[in-house]
Motif scaffolding. Structure first.
Motif, short mmCIF file in Angstrom:
data_model
loop_
_atom_site.label_atom_id
_atom_site.label_comp_id
_atom_site.label_asym_id
_atom_site.label_seq_id
_atom_site.Cartn_x
_atom_site.Cartn_y
_atom_site.Cartn_z
N ILE A 36 -8.64 -6.13 -4.55
CA ILE A 36 -7.62 -6.34 -3.54
C ILE A 36 -7.73 -5.34 -2.39
CG2 ILE A 36 -5.80 -4.84 -4.46
CD1 ILE A 36 -3.84 -7.16 -3.88
N GLU A 37 -8.38 -4.20 -2.64
CA GLU A 37 -8.48 -3.18 -1.59
C GLU A 37 -9.18 -3.72 -0.35
OE1 GLU A 37 -9.59 1.56 -1.11
OE2 GLU A 37 -9.59 0.60 -3.08
N ASN A 38 -10.24 -4.49 -0.56
CA ASN A 38 -10.94 -5.08 0.59
C ASN A 38 -10.07 -6.08 1.33
OD1 ASN A 38 -13.49 -3.86 0.90
ND2 ASN A 38 -14.28 -4.95 -0.89
N LYS A 39 -9.25 -6.83 0.59
CA LYS A 39 -8.35 -7.78 1.23
C LYS A 39 -7.30 -7.04 2.05
CE LYS A 39 -8.83 -11.32 -2.40
NZ LYS A 39 -9.42 -12.37 -1.58
N ILE A 40 -6.83 -5.92 1.53
CA ILE A 40 -5.84 -5.11 2.26
C ILE A 40 -6.44 -4.54 3.54
CG2 ILE A 40 -4.55 -2.93 2.15
CD1 ILE A 40 -3.86 -3.67 -0.77
N LYS A 41 -7.67 -4.06 3.44
CA LYS A 41 -8.34 -3.49 4.62
C LYS A 41 -8.46 -4.51 5.74
CE LYS A 41 -12.17 -1.77 2.83
NZ LYS A 41 -13.41 -0.98 2.67
N ASN A 42 -8.58 -5.77 5.38
CA ASN A 42 -8.78 -6.82 6.38
C ASN A 42 -7.49 -7.54 6.76
OD1 ASN A 42 -11.64 -6.49 6.55
ND2 ASN A 42 -11.85 -7.56 4.60
N SER A 43 -6.35 -6.98 6.39
CA SER A 43 -5.05 -7.58 6.71
C SER A 43 -4.25 -6.63 7.59
CB SER A 43 -4.27 -7.88 5.42
OG SER A 43 -5.00 -8.75 4.58
N ASP A 44 -3.27 -7.21 8.29
CA ASP A 44 -2.40 -6.41 9.15
C ASP A 44 -1.05 -6.13 8.50
OD1 ASP A 44 -4.29 -6.62 11.38
OD2 ASP A 44 -3.64 -8.71 11.49
N LYS A 78 -2.63 3.62 2.41
CA LYS A 78 -3.93 4.29 2.52
C LYS A 78 -4.65 3.85 3.79
CE LYS A 78 -8.41 4.65 0.10
NZ LYS A 78 -9.15 4.28 -1.13
N TYR A 79 -4.47 2.58 4.16
CA TYR A 79 -5.14 2.04 5.34
C TYR A 79 -4.16 1.82 6.50
CZ TYR A 79 -9.03 1.39 2.17
OH TYR A 79 -10.05 1.62 1.27
N ASP A 80 -2.99 2.47 6.41
CA ASP A 80 -2.00 2.46 7.49
C ASP A 80 -1.60 1.04 7.89
OD1 ASP A 80 -0.30 3.77 9.25
OD2 ASP A 80 -1.74 3.74 10.90
N LYS A 81 -1.29 0.24 6.88
CA LYS A 81 -0.88 -1.14 7.11
C LYS A 81 0.63 -1.28 6.94
CE LYS A 81 -5.26 -2.48 7.24
NZ LYS A 81 -5.90 -3.03 8.45
N TYR A 82 1.22 -2.24 7.65
CA TYR A 82 2.60 -2.59 7.37
C TYR A 82 2.69 -3.09 5.92
CZ TYR A 82 3.72 -2.71 12.42
OH TYR A 82 3.92 -2.39 13.73
N CYS A 83 3.78 -2.72 5.23
CA CYS A 83 3.97 -3.20 3.87
C CYS A 83 5.44 -3.56 3.65
CB CYS A 83 3.54 -2.15 2.84
SG CYS A 83 3.60 -2.75 1.13
N GLN A 135 11.14 4.24 1.82
CA GLN A 135 10.42 4.03 3.08
C GLN A 135 9.00 4.57 3.04
OE1 GLN A 135 13.45 5.31 2.78
NE2 GLN A 135 14.88 4.09 4.00
N ASP A 136 8.73 5.52 2.17
CA ASP A 136 7.37 6.03 2.05
C ASP A 136 6.44 4.98 1.45
OD1 ASP A 136 8.09 8.46 3.07
OD2 ASP A 136 8.35 9.43 1.13
N ALA A 137 7.02 4.03 0.74
CA ALA A 137 6.22 2.99 0.10
C ALA A 137 6.29 1.66 0.85
CB ALA A 137 6.67 2.78 -1.34
N PHE A 138 7.49 1.31 1.32
CA PHE A 138 7.69 0.01 1.95
C PHE A 138 8.36 0.18 3.31
CE2 PHE A 138 8.30 -0.38 -2.68
CZ PHE A 138 7.18 -1.14 -2.98
N ASP A 139 7.88 -0.57 4.30
CA ASP A 139 8.51 -0.51 5.61
C ASP A 139 9.86 -1.22 5.60
OD1 ASP A 139 6.39 0.78 7.31
OD2 ASP A 139 5.23 -0.85 6.46
N TYR A 140 9.98 -2.24 4.74
CA TYR A 140 11.27 -2.91 4.60
C TYR A 140 11.27 -3.68 3.29
CZ TYR A 140 15.64 -5.12 5.96
OH TYR A 140 16.96 -5.49 6.02
N ILE A 141 12.45 -3.76 2.66
CA ILE A 141 12.60 -4.55 1.44
C ILE A 141 13.56 -5.70 1.72
CG2 ILE A 141 13.42 -4.59 -0.95
CD1 ILE A 141 12.63 -1.70 -1.23
#
Length: 377
Positions: free
Chosen positions: A278-286, A314-319, A334-340
């Motif tokens: 999944i790490e590669n999928k995350i790297k290629n997502s916004d 790790k890859y500075d993505k919105y989560c 907030q350190d883990a999720f931008d919004y729940i």
């Protein structure tokens, strides 16, 4: 700019699977913005649904075998097949979800898991992955070991079949000489979604016993018997494992696998995410969207959403996270999720929430799409 979205929701237990939850959310997003590219990954953290998520993500096969649940009732069970690797999900065999009635760990047994392991051994796999989460038992794995040829004797040196936590007090000697020797020639990879050691206030009985039908007043006695029988096993096999992490997983199955088998233990979500790459999928997502049915303090300890959020950050993505029950309001999430996003945006009963999870996920998908549109302006 958000163009590529990865949806990786865990199952909403008692309602929808990981795969279906992903699809409902994606449907809602695309209903508002069909131009967004959406990829979906079914996931599990070592508990219920892990087998299906791995098989779907890695294009494996499923073999249906005969088994019994924790009450000894006949059921169809699954063995996932990935080349020379088998996947067995404990919860699919002796799990709470395989029971029609209420769990009763006093007499619920892990024997069914041992019977399915024997069938996997017959198929000559090089590796057998066992997921431990979601079990209904608290028997130290003695039922499983009995199915694999281990003999148990009572105070009068009479052999008997141990059934459930109640039988631990009857065990006075153990004979491992008849165990199926193929377990020593097969690599067992054990996936656990908890870190608990076997005994004590943070062990299998005190932490998980109640949800399996054990009464508070019996915790001390059962915990003491579990400790005593575990020490018997250690003495017979010249092992020292009782205080190690994960031995308390699945009512003591963790201890049995660590002490008896040729096994390697893994954090369930970390190993699952590694297997599906999944790490590669995350790297290629916004934007990464994860979540599960209920999010609380336990979410931070080996659960799927936090494992995914760590990779996203790790890859500075919105989560974003989506949940049916958000109990993280008092945590600095907030350190883990931008919004729940909470499925229950107003007064709604648990029953109605479970019944309408699909539609509620679609509605939250639309909300997420509108927020993405605002971010992209």
């Amino acid at each position: 700019m958000i163009n590529n979205i990865l949806i990786a929701l865990d199952s909403f237990k008692g309602s929808v699977s990981s795969k279906d939850a992903n699809s409902y959310l994606a449907e809602g997003i695309q209903g508002v913005n069909s131009q967004l590219n959406i990829d979906m990954v079914a996931i599990g953290d070592g508990g219920e649904g892990t087998l299906d998520s791995l098989i779907e993500s890695l294009n494996g096969d499923i073999k249906i075998v005969e088994g019994v649940n924790s009450k000894g009732e006949k059921i169809d069970s699954k063995i996932g097949v990935l080349g020379n690797t088998a996947i067995i999900e404990s919860s699919d065999i002796i799990g709470l979800n395989r029971l029609i009635g209420e769990p009763n760990a006093y007499t619920d047994s892990s024997k069914g898991l041992g019977l399915v392991i024997k069938q996997a051994l017959d198929l000559d796999f090089e590796e057998i992955i066992i997921t431990l989460g979601g079990s209904a038992i608290n028997d130290l794995g003695v039922g499983m070991l009995y199915a694999l040829g281990v003999k148990f004797y009572n105070f009068n040196s009479v052999e008997f079949e141990p059934i459930g936590a109640n039988s631990l007090s009857e065990i006075y000697s153990i004979d491992f000489s008849g165990i199926d020797k193929r377990i020593y020639n097969t690599q067992f990879s054990i996936l656990s979604d908890v870190q608990n050691s076997l005994c004590g206030q943070k062990g299998a009985t005190y932490i998980f016993g109640k949800q399996k039908g054990l009464l508070d007043r019996d915790f001390g006695k059962i915990d003491n018997e579990m400790f005593r029988v575990a020490k018997l096993m250690e003495k017979e096999l010249d092992k020292t494992t009782i205080d190690k992490k994960m031995t308390g997983a699945a009512g003591g199955l963790g201890f049995a696998f660590m002490t008896v088998f040729n096994s390697t233990f893994y954090n369930g979500i970390e190993k699952t995410l590694e297997l599906i790459d999944i790490e590669n999928k995350i790297k290629n997502s916004d934007l990464i969207i994860t979540g599960e049915g209920s999010m609380d303090s336990q979410t931070y300890f080996g659960k799927a959403p936090i494992g995914i959020s760590k990779l996203a950050k790790k890859y500075d993505k919105y989560c974003f996270a989506v949940t049916g029950n958000n109990d993280l309001v008092d945590y600095e999430y907030q350190d883990a999720f931008d919004y729940i996003f909470d499925l229950a945006n107003g007064p709604i009963s648990l029953e109605n929430s479970i019944k309408n999870t699909g539609n509620l996920l679609k509605l939250q998908g639309k909300q997420i799409a509108r927020i993405v549109n605002l971010i992209n302006k």
